[in-house]
Design a protein around this motif. Sequence first.
Motif, PDB file in Angstrom:
ATOM      1  N   UNK A   1      81.611 -48.005 -50.347  1.00  0.00           N
ATOM      2  CA  UNK A   1      80.297 -48.586 -50.288  1.00  0.00           C
ATOM      3  C   UNK A   1      79.216 -48.108 -51.097  1.00  0.00           C
ATOM      4  N   UNK A   2      78.157 -48.866 -51.127  1.00  0.00           N
ATOM      5  CA  UNK A   2      77.149 -48.632 -51.977  1.00  0.00           C
ATOM      6  C   UNK A   2      76.140 -47.344 -51.467  1.00  0.00           C
ATOM      7  N   UNK A   3      76.565 -47.014 -50.259  1.00  0.00           N
ATOM      8  CA  UNK A   3      75.915 -45.664 -49.599  1.00  0.00           C
ATOM      9  C   UNK A   3      76.187 -44.616 -50.383  1.00  0.00           C
ATOM     10  N   UNK A   4      77.556 -44.603 -51.038  1.00  0.00           N
ATOM     11  CA  UNK A   4      77.988 -43.509 -51.895  1.00  0.00           C
ATOM     12  C   UNK A   4      77.273 -43.329 -53.048  1.00  0.00           C
ATOM     13  N   UNK A   5      76.433 -44.331 -53.651  1.00  0.00           N
ATOM     14  CA  UNK A   5      75.714 -44.112 -54.850  1.00  0.00           C
ATOM     15  C   UNK A   5      74.722 -42.919 -54.716  1.00  0.00           C
ATOM     16  N   UNK A   6      74.175 -42.331 -53.678  1.00  0.00           N
ATOM     17  CA  UNK A   6      73.489 -41.219 -53.425  1.00  0.00           C
ATOM     18  C   UNK A   6      74.193 -40.119 -53.976  1.00  0.00           C
ATOM     19  N   UNK A   7      75.530 -39.888 -53.820  1.00  0.00           N
ATOM     20  CA  UNK A   7      76.264 -38.749 -54.198  1.00  0.00           C
ATOM     21  C   UNK A   7      76.377 -38.887 -55.875  1.00  0.00           C
TER      22      UNK A   7
END
Length: 218
Positions: free
Chosen positions: A153-159
């Motif tokens: 998911x796009x929330x993994x973009x922070x990583x």
Amino acid sequence: MNTVVLNNFPCEIDFDVLLNKLHIKKESSYSAELEMMATEAQLLARPKIVYKDATIEVKGDNFVVIDGIKLTSRVLRGNMEEALKAFPFVVTCGTELEAWSKQYEDYFANFCADTIKEMVLRSAIQTFEAHLDKEFELAHAANMNPGSLADWPITEQIHIFNLLGNVEELIGVQLTDSYLMLPIKSVSGIRFPKEGTFENCQLCPRENCPSRKAPYCP
């Protein structure tokens, strides 16, 4: 951190390709306006790339740990089965082109400006892939992008941003609280060595996508 910034490379907007993308003929009354926009964009465009040479440290059932940061995705983990290295990246059309595009408020001109920015972004991605594959002698490689699949998911973009450091300071790309990037015509992901081929499109059921690179394979 082994972080590399590329911000001084050729960027050419092919006017014939632009006309084709917008389904506009050269003899159209819109052609002159579009050519002026493309010329302006060509002069102002400063696409940018930041990437990092990173190490895959741990592989779990549905995650990998890269330079101390855990990325959770069964598909990403499976695709990285044989990989020891990974290259997180962010590529953008650039803040300069984003600022230029804001002057166009009517629907048609705004759509044209958006298409131009997309073309600049896609050209920059090709430049990045060619540079990386040559620099690290990657005979075969694949990309995965957070938000392209439900499994990652796009929330993994922070990583990705955490792996790269201060991306806004490096190339001007901000990550919002809703995990979207500004400028919008930016893309983040990881490129990694992989035998064979893989495209996010293979697992995406969205029909009639203009960016599709491979058929959907349920």
